[in-house]
Design an enzyme around this catalytic site. Structure first.
Site, PDB file in Angstrom:
ATOM      1  N   THR A  32       0.824  -1.252   0.034  1.00  0.00           N
ATOM      2  CA  THR A  32      -0.051  -0.092  -0.072  1.00  0.00           C
ATOM      3  C   THR A  32       0.741   1.486   0.142  1.00  0.00           C
ATOM      4  OG1 THR A  32      -0.047   0.046   2.333  1.00  0.00           O
ATOM      5  CG2 THR A  32      -1.856  -1.091   1.114  1.00  0.00           C
ATOM      6  N   GLU A  95       7.220  -4.212  14.423  1.00  0.00           N
ATOM      7  CA  GLU A  95       6.795  -3.150  14.816  1.00  0.00           C
ATOM      8  C   GLU A  95       5.677  -3.144  15.398  1.00  0.00           C
ATOM      9  OE1 GLU A  95       7.547   0.108  11.446  1.00  0.00           O
ATOM     10  OE2 GLU A  95       5.481  -0.306  11.248  1.00  0.00           O
TER      11      GLU A  95
END
Length: 1176
Positions: A32, A95
């Site tokens: 994305t 993350e």
């Protein structure tokens, strides 16, 4: 001290410190980066949100880059874009883990998951495309890393997120995300101090109220004096709960804002802006604003906090439309005014109390030293400063911070200065309440109390100040309302030391010269004024005690001569308090306008004839040298209270007819007084002649006192029988105290005659130590239908007199020190029953279950039976079926053991035969040895144990059978951090319930000996254990005991045929099923013991409540922790063939024991530093 200064960090919120970004974007670049995420990033930036995204296309190394770690840490929100290949990147997953870790540290960090072309259930369960990604990870990643990722995905998928539906419009979706982020950023937690000492229990209580699930519109008032922490508590509660509501608003400093032009309109605008999450509404007037607010609060649950309200008009916006709020809305109001709202207007009132000494020292230390306790050289000064602060958080913070890093010399000087001059910052904060008083009348009243009347009886203050033209009753109520004064249970007026200091500082600022001030309370200032004869008409009140002068002046006190004419210029003097002082000269012009004269150690043998006291309302001459009140007749037309207590030379009381308005006459401990004459005092309501040991005759005219309500003659041991007969004729009496008068030694039948004829108006009667036996209490005694308090302690009664059983309106009944008392049967319902030091007492029963509440028991070593509570009996007297059930035998051979009874029963260890204890649905017995009777299929030495209740058709758990073998490691101490040395905790994890049991008595092993605790828990349907329930059983012990072995069995009952829970024939009032106990601490926690420490200090209690199933078993040498654990072992079932137990199946489960230490000393280096509070 430089080191100390460097170590200190100001307790400000770290949540927003260095928050560089509004939004951190987490996404899978190849999915994305150039499409959806890029459009989202642009929309967020255009909306004004500082947004971080990682533009680095290069594959990362093994770990997350440091700049990414900092970006997460310094962002207020994280938007996680889940796409089809998100989980294929181990960097994305790391993350994600880091974002969740930051969320756990910083509760205000907001996470918004966005599901872009992926189903949330696939993320939660790692199915679909995520299953393929994890199949690849299994080949390259360690199992613990994979588990960490899976847990992180499951956790974040459960959060409220946003899903892009198939074929949905991305632009609309992105706009919605930006809108949601805007709402979440606007509805952010408030800045609260990092140090919150003493506030957590208060916040916890209010959180429970907010989270009770009620649909009622609730209003909570938090009140207290300035600087006590009201705002801090309210902010903390707001931060914890605002996200539970559709809209929320915290409006600070309403008092200040409302005083500004258009202030109420500003408040309304802020309220609307917050509730409507950033949408501004234009309003021009209060009425227009109320219309807009009504529309906003009626469509969703809202949470409002209105801080520092001091006038009802500021609340009209809320109270005027309470019925319009959406169901379940909540309003919290903080105020200095206790009576701001009436009882019918609020749901709950919370009075914020000052910190205790321990909390105060800890809070002060954080601000002064940057740690939770003082540096060794500063301990003494720290404690003195803490005492000065009186538990007020504001003062502790201000003084602690002001002395940070300073030398001992500075600390010593600061302490001396505070004794003379209060801290200006604290005074200014506290003065707000004084300045807010509605008029000068209340301000002057406050200053009089601050300078002269702290600790004095309210009624006395009212009479004195009413005589000074004050409207004292309503004035004091106004002071109470603003938390400036308090009234204790004895009707004494009190004031916080710092509030008092503030009031005196207001007076001090009237002039630099003491004689020009309205009130003089410093003895040194008073001495100078009297010595130099420079008094002025400004002075309204003065205090002077010669013994309170500095030592260097007292050395010459015999040479100092004070003259009566020193008061000649004090024309407005109305309040005078003297002590240990003598004046030369004539009293003809001595303070002719006095309303209150308190002269301790008055030196003359009578009040001088020329001493004019016509305006005097209250005269107190305690410890005086008076032989008679005055010579001749002296008119005191205004006198209402006369106190001559401890005047040991007083031999006679003159005719008090010259005091027609006298209401209180106090002659305590006037030991030379033989005959009393008081005249016809038509207004006298209170007569106290306590400890007038040589008084032979009560005043003959006492029966003529038609308004007399209180008569205290305790200790008047020389009174003749005729005087005592006079008690029968005082019809108006409400309070009568005759302690230590030997009524029982009168002629036969005389004591009964007196007691049968007492006034039916009596409310409070004390007959302590009157040598009264059961026979002395006549049947007519039950006619005292108005009686509320009765003390018959220290009398040779052996049981409850029958006449007392009929006194059904008693609020307090005391039997203290009744050495011969053996039985208290059929006690009536009493507000408080006090039974202390009744060494022969064995049994207490009640007329009903509710009669047992509020009983004070202490040092009754032979009390073995208290109905509805417990029963202790020799093991040989225990029901035979119980004995068989527990597998006990050879009872006659059981050796006596040392038993310790918890402190409300006795204070010492005694040798006793083996006993059986019934309480709280649990039967226990303690006996010496290590051979456990009966079969226990699961035995071990490790703790805690978790097990799952087996699924068996037609069976129900009916009991829990437990044994513990323990020994003594060293002599036990008297520490009482825990409610007892041995505690059992049973936790049903599946139902979220805990039962915590501490037996009221226990066996103490001898040196090198073992002791067995054998118990059976009788379970009822409402707390039964169902099949598949997860259960954890633990034991907490003080460190001087050590568990050697223990085990447990579950007793199941076949639900066919007989369905009785148990057929043991013990009286159910002592052996009911285990039910609820005390769950007042928190829902689902049942305390099966009486608390000996308040839970407001929950250190020990939190140890018992430990939720971790992996408890620390490390032996900590400095705390002498001895942790014991159990493990499951296999074994066979035991079938019960006993009478009443047919069809029962005994299924072993497993369990229990954990030893926890007594509470660690606060000075131990490994102790966690607690956080602290700030002012409110």
């Amino acid at each position: 001290m430089a080191l100390v200064r460097a170590a200190q960090q100001t307790p400000s919120s770290k949540a927003f410190r260095c928050c560089r970004y509004h939004v951190f974007l987490s996404f899978r670049g190849q999915d994305t980066r150039k499409t959806f995420t890029d459009h989202l990033y642009t929309a967020l930036v255009n909306a004004g949100f500082r947004t971080f995204r990682d533009d680095d296309e290069v594959e990362r190394g093994e770990g997350i880059k440091p700049e990414l770690q900092k970006a997460i840490k310094h962002s207020r929100t994280s938007v996680i874009v889940f796409s089809k290949n998100y989980a294929s990147s181990r960097w994305c997953l790391d993350e994600l883990v880091m974002i969740l870790e930051h969320k756990r540290i910083s509760a205000d960090h907001v996470i918004l998951p966005v599901f872009y072309d992926v189903d949330p259930s696939d993320v939660r369960k790692q199915t679909g495309s995520l299953a393929k990604a994890f199949a690849r990870h299994q080949k390259t990643q360690p199992s613990n890393k994979e588990k960490e990722w899976r847990e992180a995905l499951a956790e974040v998928a459960d959060l409220a997120g946003m899903v892009l539906q198939n074929q949905g419009y991305e632009s609309k979706f992105i706009n919605k995300i930006v809108q949601v982020i805007g709402e979440k950023l606007r509805r952010r937690p408030l800045n609260v101090p990092h140090i919150m000492i003493g506030m957590h229990s208060r916040v916890h209580e209010l959180n429970l109220w907010l989270q009770d699930g009620s649909d009622d519109v609730g209003i909570l008032v938090i009140y207290g004096m300035s600087g006590i922490g009201k705002t801090t508590i309210a902010k903390s509660v707001y931060n914890t709960n605002f996200e539970r509501f559709g809209g929320s608003s915290f409006i600070e400093n309403i008092r200040e804002i409302s005083q500004q032009p258009n202030g109420l309109v500003q408040i309304q605008k802020q309220l609307l802006y917050d509730i409507l999450i950033g949408r501004k509404v234009k309003i021009q007037s209060v009425s227009e604003g109320m219309t807009e607010i009504q529309d906003a609060i009626s469509s969703k649950r809202v949470f409002l906090v209105l801080d520092d309200v001091d006038h009802i008009s500021q609340l009209d916006v809320v109270l005027g439309m309470k019925d319009q709020f959406y169901p379940g809305s909540k309003i919290i109001i903080t105020t200095r005014r206790a009576g701001l709202l009436k009882a019918h207007q609020v749901t709950k009132v919370h009075a914020v109390q000052t910190l205790d000494n321990k909390e105060s020292l800890e809070l002060f230390s954080w601000h002064a030293f940057g740690r939770d306790h003082p540096i060794e050289d500063y301990i003494e000064y720290s404690k003195k400063l803490v005492d000065h602060c009186g538990g007020l958080p504001l003062a502790l913070q201000v003084l602690g911070s002001s002395l940070l890093g300073e030398s001992i010399g500075v600390w010593k000087s600061a302490l001396e200065k505070l004794k003379a001059i209060p801290n200006g910052e604290i005074v200014n904060k506290l003065r707000v309440s004084y300045d807010s008083l509605q008029d000068d009348h209340d301000r002057k009243l406050f200053l009089h109390i601050a300078c002269f009347f702290i600790g004095k009886d309210k009624d006395c203050i009212v009479k004195i100040l009413d005589g000074c033209d004050f409207y004292t009753i309503v004035g004091i109520q106004n002071l109470i309302d603003r938390c400036l004064v308090t009234i204790d249970e004895f009707d004494k007026v009190h004031m916080h030391d710092l509030i008092c200091g503030m009031g005196r500082e207001v007076v001090h600022q009237e002039s630099e010269e003491p004689w020009k001030r309205s009130r003089i309370w410093h003895h040194k200032d008073s001495f100078k004024i009297l010595l130099e004869n420079n008094g002025t008409r400004t002075i309204e009140g003065l205090v002077f005690d010669m013994h309170m002068l500095p030592t260097n002046i007292l050395i010459y006190s015999n040479e100092i001569v004070l003259e009566t004419n020193a008061f000649a210029k004090m024309w407005e003097l109305k309040l005078l308090h003297l002590g240990h002082v003598q004046f030369n000269g004539s009293y003809a012009e001595f303070c002719t306008g006095l309303r209150w004269l308190c002269w301790t150690k008055f030196p003359l043998d009578s009040i001088p004839t020329e001493f004019s006291l016509r305006s005097l309302v209250v005269l107190e001459m305690r410890y005086s040298s008076l032989r008679q009140v005055c010579k001749g007749t002296k008119c005191l037309p205004s006198l209402k209270i006369l106190d001559l207590s401890h005047s040991h030379s007083l031999t006679e009381t003159t005719d008090f007819s010259f005091c027609p308005n006298l209401e209180k006459l106090i002659l305590v401990n006037c030991v030379s007084l033989i005959y009393g004459s008081i005249g016809n005092l038509e207004r006298l309501v209170y007569l106290n002649m306590k400890d007038c040991k040589n008084l032979k005759m009560l005043p003959e005219d006492i029966c003529m006192l038609k308004l007399l309500e209180t008569l205290i003659i305790s200790g008047c041991t020389s009174l003749n029988e005729l005087s005592l007969e006079m008690l029968r004729n005082i019809e108006s009496l409400k309070v009568l105290e005759t302690d230590e008068i030997p009524l029982g030694e009168l002629r036969p039948g005389r004591s009964s005659c007196i007691l049968s004829s007492l006034s039916c108006s009596l409310v409070d009667l004390s007959l302590r130590g009157c040598n009264l036996s059961n026979d002395a209490f006549p049947r007519e005694f039950s006619n005292l239908s108005s009686l509320r308090r009765l003390n018959i302690g220290d009398n040779p009664i052996c049981s409850l007199p029958n006449c007392i059983k009929g006194l059904t309106r008693l609020k307090k009944l005391s039997f203290s020190q009744c050495q011969s008392l053996k039985l208290l049967e059929e006690l009536p319902k009493v507000g408080t029953l006090e039974v202390v030091g009744c060494v022969s007492l064995e049994k207490i029963t009640y007329q009903s279950f509710w009669s047992r509440r509020h009983t004070v028991l202490w040092n009754n070593p032979n009390l073995v039976e208290r109905e509805y509570t417990y029963k202790l009996e020799p093991i040989g007297s225990v029901d035979a079926e119980m004995i068989n059930l527990l597998g006990l035998s050879n009872l006659e051979s059981m050796a006596p053991i040392r038993m310790r009874k918890r402190m409300w029963m006795s204070e010492k260890d005694d040798w006793n035969p083996v006993q059986g204890l019934y309480e709280k649905g649990i039967f226990s017995t303690f006996f010496a040895g290590n051979e456990v009777p009966g079969q226990f299929s699961h035995k071990s030495t490790k703790s805690p144990i978790s097990f799952t209740v087996p699924l068996l058709d037609n069976h129900r758990i009916q009991g829990l059978k437990v044994f513990i073998v323990y020994t003594k490691l060293y002599a036990h101490s008297s520490g009482r951090a825990l409610p007892g040395p041995i505690i059992t905790r049973v936790k049903n994890k599946s139902k979220g319930l805990k039962w915590i049991y501490c037996p009221r008595c226990y066996g103490i092993p001898g040196e090198g000996e073992d002791m067995i605790w054998l118990s059976l828990w009788k379970l009822e349907q409402e707390v039964h254990l169902d099949g598949s329930d997860e259960v954890v059983v633990s034991v907490i012990m003080q460190p001087w005991l050590q568990v050697k072995e223990f085990g447990i069995q579950l007793v199941q009952h076949l639900q066919e045929g007989n369905t009785n829970m148990m057929t043991v024939s013990t009286d159910s009032s002592y052996y009911p099923s285990v039910k609820s106990g005390d769950s007042s601490y928190q829902p689902g926690v049942y305390l099966l013991f009486r608390r000996s420490k308040p839970i407001q200090d929950p250190i020990w209690f939190n140890k018992i409540l430990e939720d971790s199933d992996d408890e620390d078993t490390t032996v900590k040498e400095e705390e002498q922790h001895y942790d014991q654990t159990i493990a499951v072992t296999t074994g066979s079932n035991e079938s019960g063939g006993l009478r009443g137990w047919k069809g029962k199946v005994l299924i072993s489960a497993a369990c229990f024991f954990l030893t926890l230490s007594l509470i660690a000393r606060s000075s131990l280096p490994h102790k966690k530093k607690r956080q602290s509070t700030s002012r409110g």
